[in-house]
Design an enzyme around this catalytic site. Structure first.
Site, short mmCIF file in Angstrom:
data_model
loop_
_atom_site.label_atom_id
_atom_site.label_comp_id
_atom_site.label_asym_id
_atom_site.label_seq_id
_atom_site.Cartn_x
_atom_site.Cartn_y
_atom_site.Cartn_z
N ASP A 480 -12.14 -65.37 -29.71
CA ASP A 480 -11.85 -63.95 -29.84
C ASP A 480 -12.15 -63.22 -28.53
OD1 ASP A 480 -11.16 -61.57 -31.08
OD2 ASP A 480 -12.62 -61.76 -32.71
N ASP A 550 -4.90 -58.03 -36.52
CA ASP A 550 -5.96 -57.75 -37.50
C ASP A 550 -5.38 -57.01 -38.70
OD1 ASP A 550 -8.06 -58.96 -36.32
OD2 ASP A 550 -8.94 -57.17 -35.45
#
Ligand code: DGJ
Length: 738
Positions: A480, A550
């Site tokens: 990430d 997301d």
């Protein structure tokens, strides 16, 4: 195929359906001649090759032909401050302070080996298509002492050409590079074309802008240190009116994950100059005598059959020649990720409970997301401390063993490039962060960025990550990156090299990927940057899948996934079934699954909270994934609805390369009364001479419907199931029976 004609001065890069032609003109300028549908004899183009007549304002060197003034010529790699007033491909400064660039043709050679760039993603020959030819053209700026080698590789079967440039200081003095594009393509007379580029934001990635070209420069890019959510490193030109199936389209895609720049400039003679490369803002590179700089690679394709063919060319190219993970082409494990199930609030028992339910539903991997390390209970601490938060999860090896004992793989989240001020790593190495001395720092999500331009930082991250992966037996990592880059300055570099930090940082990111892949060849790595903030072809060289956004809402995902599919193969898009978060809009579990099935499939919810009906649906979806996911991930992808508009019904289909199976997915976004358009969709990519059974496990074999391929391809299928329900969806599976 590459032809070198006209005494070694005319170059023809020919693919299955396209030709790309350029010419070293009599004064040594590399003049672009043609990029379009395939021709067989481009030498004849020179017989009547016209150039705009320059006015007296067009400047050139003494004695050079008046109609070859640099400002009017389509060129392959334009210089600066030496006559071409448009965007320069190359700008460097010499020690005397001059910024003047004019590199002329020296030689060219066809080479058998496809060159790999150093420390950068490079497409490769691969095993699927063998028809790859390479050309290296050398230019020289005699005055500045700079040599430029333009690299071209022709992937004939995919209609793709890759390019990059190597800039070498052949003088005995220091040269400072200020701009070095990966490629430039000049088109004559395409000013009426349209440009498609990507825009967006966090949770709203890869929306599409389509605007007519206009005179001047139209550019997008990123100075965010990474690709970013806002623009993508790609640019498309298309004929006005081009659709999914009709019209000329060109795509230019950069294999790079840092600051990028992509632009089209329409000049005074209606020529269009396309450039793509590292963003020149925040970039400069010191070249000592004898040193070289390699630009990232880009690749381009041209389709005469609209955006659909353009995307399929790119997907095929990336799957065959760019994504090098052994997981490329292999079925990825169906995963469940605990992030949206628990956020930071979990312990070993909770994770094992989710995993146990996963095993029951035939889910194949548990991914433990953020919050397992240091003392991280929220997003304010511990980045950099990649050791267990014992209070929460005990020993990682025990947890991994517990998951493995359920017959599942185990994945772990890292954010390797980040550091929290509240961390042991920061206390030990405050000098390892990117920050400008004596300036206030910028924080994003309370975190700072590690200086990945420093080799010792990359080595440290490798040591701790590899230690954990090896010790616990981790099968997958999610990499990430959760903030934009600011304060770009490295304590390890001298003042005159600070312009190198952003690019050196990305080289560090690539290096760490490389080290991990070398140490753990079967490790499945999923890229992520707050969702799809680093979705690019550069990352894809190292990892086969990237978390697409997301935003896991299936209706919102329709636009995000369609936009992403314009360039990137659907197998690269992480897509998960989420919980019903949206209180205003009920989205059936089945639809959430059907939309996620158009990517690498998984779940992003608390499985222990599924009711029995949802569990049954999950089992059915998982079975379906195994039945047809090869077709979705390896087949030909067709968008069946207009991706430039939000439609009340959206549809796409995938056809297996061997034409034995096709999967049509249709989603009703909204119900409107008395709908205008009957949801009837054709199923492209089939064999017109074969018959296909519409497979429905709920219907007994004798009653299954059978259609001829030509009927499905031309008349299509009326998707009557979708007429009356909001957010309804249906997957239609066709299997050849003869
Ligand atoms: C952003 C990612 O996109 C999410 O999936 C999740 O991993 C969070 N970061 C964790 O902080």
């Amino acid at each position: 195929m590459i032809q070198v004609l006209c005494d070694g001065r005319l170059f023809h890069l020919q693919t299955k359906n396209t030709s790309y032609v350029f010419f070293a003109n009599p004064v040594g300028r590399l003049e672009h001649i043609y990029y379009g549908a395939r021709v067989e004899d481009p030498a004849t183009m020179l017989m009547r090759h016209g150039r705009p007549a320059p006015a007296s304002f067009c400047v050139m060197r003494k004695g050079e032909y008046s109609n070859m003034g640099p400002d009017v010529l389509p060129q392959e790699y334009a210089g600066f401050n030496s006559g071409d007033m448009r965007m320069a491909a190359l700008i460097f400064k010499t020690e005397d302070g001059a910024a003047w660039t004019d590199a002329r043709f020296v030689s060219a050679k066809v080479v058998t080996e496809k060159r790999a760039l150093h420390g950068l993603p490079s497409s490769f020959v691969g095993t699927k298509d063998t028809d790859v030819a390479n050309l290296e053209v050398t230019l020289l700026d005699e005055v500045g002492g700079v040599e430029v080698t333009l690299l071209y590789s022709v992937f004939a079967d995919n209609d793709v050409i890759s390019r990059s440039a190597i800039v070498k200081n052949v003088s005995d003095k220091i040269v400072r590079l200020e701009r070095a594009m990966s490629a430039q393509v000049d088109f004559a007379g395409k000013n009426h074309y349209e440009m498609v580029n990507f825009y967006g934001s966090w949770a709203r990635e890869r929306y599409l802008d389509r605007t007519p070209l206009r005179h001047g420069i139209q550019a997008t890019g990123s100075l965010r240190g990474a690709t970013g959510h806002v623009h993508s490193p790609a640019l498309i030109l298309c004929e006005p009116g081009a659709t999914e199936t009709m019209g000329e389209t060109f795509a230019f895609v950069l294999e790079y994950s840092g600051n990028h720049f992509e632009a089209a400039e329409v000049d005074q003679f209606d020529g269009v100059r396309v450039q793509i490369g590292i963003h020149p803002g925040l970039f400069s590179w010191k070249l000592n005598a004898g040193e070289s700089f390699e630009t990232p690679e880009m690749f381009m394709t041209r389709s005469g059959e609209g955006f659909g063919k353009m995307s399929r060319n790119l997907h095929d190219f990336m799957r065959s020649h760019l994504i090098r993970s052994p997981w490329n082409g292999k079925r990825r494990p169906i995963l469940v990720n605990n992030w949206e199930a628990t956020y930071f609030n979990f312990d070993t028992q909770k994770i094992l409970d989710i995993a146990k339910m996963g095993a029951k539903l035939n889910i194949e991997m548990l991914v433990l997301d953020d919050g397992w390390f240091g003392h991280r209970d929220d997003d304010k601490s511990s980045l950099g401390d990649w050791f267990e938060f014992k209070k929460k999860i005990g020993d990682m090896k025990d947890l991994a063993d517990g998951i493995h004992a359920l017959g599942m793989k185990f994945g772990l989240w890292f954010e390797p490039e980040m550091i929290s001020e509240d961390s042991e790593l920061y206390r030990a190495h405050p000098e390892w962060v990117l920050c400008v001395p004596n300036r206030p720092r910028c924080y994003g999500r309370t975190q700072l960025i590690l200086d990945f331009s420093r080799p010792e930082v990359v080595q440290h991250l490798y040591d701790v990550m590899a230690g954990m992966i090896g010790r616990a037996g981790i099968d997958y990592i999610k990499w990430d990156m959760n903030r934009n880059m600011s304060d770009v300055f490295s304590a390890a570099l001298p003042p005159d090299q600070q312009g190198e930090v952003a690019h050196r940082y990305i080289l560090g990111v690539y290096k760490l990927n490389e080290m991990l892949i070398e140490a753990f060849p079967n490790l499945l790595i999923e890229g992520c940057s707050g969702g799809g903030g680093r979705f690019d072809a550069g990352m894809m060289y190292y990892l086969p899948q990237i978390w697409c956004s997301d935003n896991t809402n299936a209706m919102d995902r329709l636009a995000i996934q369609a936009g992403t599919s314009l360039i990137y193969p659907v197998a690269s898009m992480g897509a998960h079934v989420n919980a019903q978060h949206d209180v205003a809009r009920f989205i059936p579990f089945e639809t959430r699954g059907n939309v996620a099935m158009a990517g690498t499939f998984g779940y992003e919810l608390d499985l222990t909270k599924l009711d029995e009906k949802e569990q049954e649906t999950a089992i059915r979806l998982n079975k379906a994934y195994h039945r047809y996911h090869d077709t979705i991930s390896e087949g030909d992808y067709y968008r069946l609805t207009d991706m430039f508009h939000e439609n009340d019904v959206e549809a796409w289909s995938c056809a297996a390369k061997d034409k034995k199976q096709a999967v049509l997915t249709v989603v009703r976004r909204t119900k409107i009364g008395n709908i205008k358009r009957v949801p009837r969709f054709t199923v492209p990519g089939l064999d017109p001479a074969k018959h296909y059974c519409l497979v429905d496990d709920a219907v007994e074999a004798a009653k299954q419907q059978v259609f001829p391929g030509d009927v499905l391809m031309n008349y299509g299928l009326w998707c009557s199931e979708l007429e009356f329900r909001d957010c309804a969806s249906k997957v239609y599976l066709f299997e050849a029976i003869d």
